[in-house]
Design a protein around this motif. Structure first.
Motif, PDB file in Angstrom:
ATOM      1  N   ILE A  15      84.753  -0.668 -85.801  1.00 11.71           N
ATOM      2  CA  ILE A  15      83.367  -0.520 -85.344  1.00 11.71           C
ATOM      3  C   ILE A  15      82.445  -1.420 -86.163  1.00 11.71           C
ATOM      4  CG2 ILE A  15      81.423   1.095 -85.179  1.00 11.71           C
ATOM      5  CD1 ILE A  15      83.521   3.280 -84.514  1.00 11.71           C
ATOM      6  N   ILE A  16      82.674  -1.459 -87.487  1.00  9.96           N
ATOM      7  CA  ILE A  16      81.847  -2.312 -88.348  1.00  9.96           C
ATOM      8  C   ILE A  16      82.048  -3.779 -87.970  1.00  9.96           C
ATOM      9  CG2 ILE A  16      81.546  -3.160 -90.710  1.00  9.96           C
ATOM     10  CD1 ILE A  16      82.238  -0.253 -91.628  1.00  9.96           C
ATOM     11  N   TYR A  17      83.303  -4.135 -87.730  1.00 10.37           N
ATOM     12  CA  TYR A  17      83.591  -5.517 -87.344  1.00 10.37           C
ATOM     13  C   TYR A  17      82.859  -5.871 -86.057  1.00 10.37           C
ATOM     14  CZ  TYR A  17      86.023  -9.825 -86.411  1.00 10.37           C
ATOM     15  OH  TYR A  17      86.289 -11.141 -86.161  1.00 10.37           O
ATOM     16  N   LEU A  18      82.920  -4.979 -85.085  1.00  5.66           N
ATOM     17  CA  LEU A  18      82.234  -5.240 -83.817  1.00  5.66           C
ATOM     18  C   LEU A  18      80.730  -5.357 -84.034  1.00  5.66           C
ATOM     19  CD1 LEU A  18      82.112  -5.523 -80.736  1.00  5.66           C
ATOM     20  CD2 LEU A  18      82.027  -3.032 -80.588  1.00  5.66           C
ATOM     21  N   ALA A  19      80.182  -4.450 -84.834  1.00  4.58           N
ATOM     22  CA  ALA A  19      78.730  -4.459 -85.060  1.00  4.58           C
ATOM     23  C   ALA A  19      78.278  -5.754 -85.719  1.00  4.58           C
ATOM     24  CB  ALA A  19      78.326  -3.253 -85.898  1.00  4.58           C
ATOM     25  N   THR A  20      79.065  -6.212 -86.697  1.00  2.50           N
ATOM     26  CA  THR A  20      78.632  -7.418 -87.417  1.00  2.50           C
ATOM     27  C   THR A  20      78.908  -8.697 -86.626  1.00  2.50           C
ATOM     28  OG1 THR A  20      80.703  -7.307 -88.630  1.00  2.50           O
ATOM     29  CG2 THR A  20      78.740  -6.529 -89.780  1.00  2.50           C
ATOM     30  N   ASN A  21      79.824  -8.618 -85.675  1.00  2.00           N
ATOM     31  CA  ASN A  21      80.142  -9.808 -84.876  1.00  2.00           C
ATOM     32  C   ASN A  21      79.744  -9.623 -83.407  1.00  2.00           C
ATOM     33  OD1 ASN A  21      82.046 -11.483 -86.832  1.00  2.00           O
ATOM     34  ND2 ASN A  21      82.624  -9.333 -87.009  1.00  2.00           N
ATOM     35  N   PHE A  22      78.763  -8.765 -83.189  1.00  2.00           N
ATOM     36  CA  PHE A  22      78.483  -8.319 -81.827  1.00  2.00           C
ATOM     37  C   PHE A  22      78.250  -9.467 -80.842  1.00  2.00           C
ATOM     38  CE2 PHE A  22      76.209  -6.074 -78.418  1.00  2.00           C
ATOM     39  CZ  PHE A  22      77.084  -5.013 -78.242  1.00  2.00           C
ATOM     40  N   THR A  23      77.499 -10.470 -81.304  1.00  2.00           N
ATOM     41  CA  THR A  23      77.137 -11.568 -80.378  1.00  2.00           C
ATOM     42  C   THR A  23      78.357 -12.357 -79.903  1.00  2.00           C
ATOM     43  OG1 THR A  23      76.659 -12.898 -82.321  1.00  2.00           O
ATOM     44  CG2 THR A  23      74.765 -11.908 -81.192  1.00  2.00           C
ATOM     45  N   HIS A  24      79.487 -12.223 -80.622  1.00  2.00           N
ATOM     46  CA  HIS A  24      80.707 -12.909 -80.167  1.00  2.00           C
ATOM     47  C   HIS A  24      81.329 -12.215 -78.956  1.00  2.00           C
ATOM     48  CE1 HIS A  24      81.184 -15.635 -83.656  1.00  2.00           C
ATOM     49  NE2 HIS A  24      80.484 -14.697 -84.255  1.00  2.00           N
ATOM     50  N   TYR A  25      80.917 -10.994 -78.731  1.00  2.00           N
ATOM     51  CA  TYR A  25      81.555 -10.205 -77.673  1.00  2.00           C
ATOM     52  C   TYR A  25      80.644  -9.921 -76.480  1.00  2.00           C
ATOM     53  CZ  TYR A  25      85.179  -9.672 -81.107  1.00  2.00           C
ATOM     54  OH  TYR A  25      86.165  -9.941 -82.023  1.00  2.00           O
TER      55      TYR A  25
HETATM   56  C1  LIG Z   1      83.848 -14.429 -86.128  1.00  2.00           C
HETATM   57  C2  LIG Z   1      83.007 -13.694 -87.120  1.00  2.00           C
HETATM   58  O1  LIG Z   1      81.822 -13.811 -87.161  1.00  2.00           O
HETATM   59  N1  LIG Z   1      83.678 -12.885 -87.904  1.00  2.00           N
HETATM   60  C3  LIG Z   1      83.016 -12.032 -88.854  1.00  2.00           C
HETATM   61  C4  LIG Z   1      83.047 -10.625 -88.363  1.00  2.00           C
HETATM   62  O2  LIG Z   1      82.547  -9.727 -89.337  1.00  2.00           O
HETATM   63  C5  LIG Z   1      83.210  -9.744 -90.586  1.00  2.00           C
HETATM   64  C6  LIG Z   1      82.565  -8.709 -91.471  1.00  2.00           C
HETATM   65  O3  LIG Z   1      82.734  -7.419 -90.936  1.00  2.00           O
HETATM   66  C7  LIG Z   1      83.141 -11.137 -91.196  1.00  2.00           C
HETATM   67  O4  LIG Z   1      83.867 -11.163 -92.387  1.00  2.00           O
HETATM   68  C8  LIG Z   1      83.701 -12.152 -90.209  1.00  2.00           C
HETATM   69  O5  LIG Z   1      83.523 -13.428 -90.696  1.00  2.00           O
END
Ligand SMILES: CC(=O)N[C@H]1CO[C@H](CO)[C@@H](O)[C@@H]1O
Ligand SMILES: *[C@@H]1O[C@H](CO)[C@@H](O)[C@H](O)[C@H]1NC(C)=O
Length: 219
Positions: A15-25
């Motif tokens: 969930i944290i990963y999605l939140a921090t990279n939301f615009t990629h998805y």
């Molecule tokens: C592709 C991208 O932006 N990845 C980032 C996603 O978020 C994590 C932290 O939660 C970063 O470390 C990644 O670089």
């Protein structure tokens, strides 16, 4: 079972990963704006149609003077618009990025099922409780409920139809692991919130007028 526990432990990370990279998805493309447009269109359409009816009786007149028929015609129109909007939403989801950790997660799938199922229960039971004219703006046609519906689902939520519909959007988004669907669900919620700003005072006014009339007849 151990698989589920493993998944549960990883979920906050996902969930944290999605939140921090939301615009990629999410892709804010033309199809996205078209979907927003078709979601916004429906409540705007039915509010305008219903107020037009209230002020001019135009739908009743077009329905051979029958408010009930007029309301049914409006109901069918709103229902069809809803089906079209759901189709537009489905198409959007197909063309948007998938967040694999969600799509592959049994926990998210289970949650999606619960959210979608509960949303559907709210929508269907409130329709059942209100009937067709109660659901589809019958009060604007002068078809009023004899008394306020207070049973399920109105005993657990003030706006079960709108909240239920929002949950159906969210459940679908989670099921397919589509982050854009979460954005859309938020938009749906906000649109319904705005619609309520117009509908609630108006409905209250119609019923207050009816109660006043009844009271004056009783004395
Ligand atoms: C592709 C991208 O932006 N990845 C980032 C996603 O978020 C994590 C932290 O939660 C970063 O470390 C990644 O670089
Ligand atoms: C959803 O339910 C809450 C709680 O009853 C209510 O305040 C809110 O207006 C509802 N929102 C929509 C959009 O239906």
């Amino acid at each position: 079972m151990s698989y589920l526990i493993e998944e549960l432990i990883e979920l906050p990370q996902d969930i944290i990963y999605l939140a921090t990279n939301f615009t990629h998805y999410v892709k804010f493309d033309q199809q996205f704006y078209y979907t927003l447009g078709s979601i916004a269109f429906n409540p705007i359409f039915w509010n305008i149609a219903a107020r037009l009816e209230y002020n001019t009786r135009i739908l009743t007149k077009l329905s051979f003077g029958s408010p009930k028929l007029g309301c049914y015609v409006l109901a069918i129109t709103i229902f069809s618009l809803g089906i079209y909007r759901d189709h537009v939403y489905q198409q959007l989801l197909l063309n948007q990025p998938t967040y694999l950790p969600f799509e592959e997660s049994l926990i998210i799938k289970g949650l999606a099922g619960i959210v979608f199922g509960f949303g559907n229960i709210l929508v269907l039971t409130s329709m059942y409780a209100l009937g067709i004219t109660g659901t589809y703006l019958g009060d604007y046609f002068g078809i009023l409920m004899t008394e306020r519906v207070t049973g399920f689902p109105f005993n657990i939520n003030d706006n079960p139809m709108y909240n239920g519909s929002t949950l159906c959007f969210l459940g679908t988004a989670l099921w397919y692991g589509k982050p854009i669907g979460i954005v859309i669900s938020l938009f749906v919620y906000v649109m319904y919130k705005i619609a309520l700003l117009f509908e609630e005072p108006f409905t209250a006014k119609i019923y207050a007028a009816r109660d006043e009339e009844l009271a004056s007849k009783n004395v």
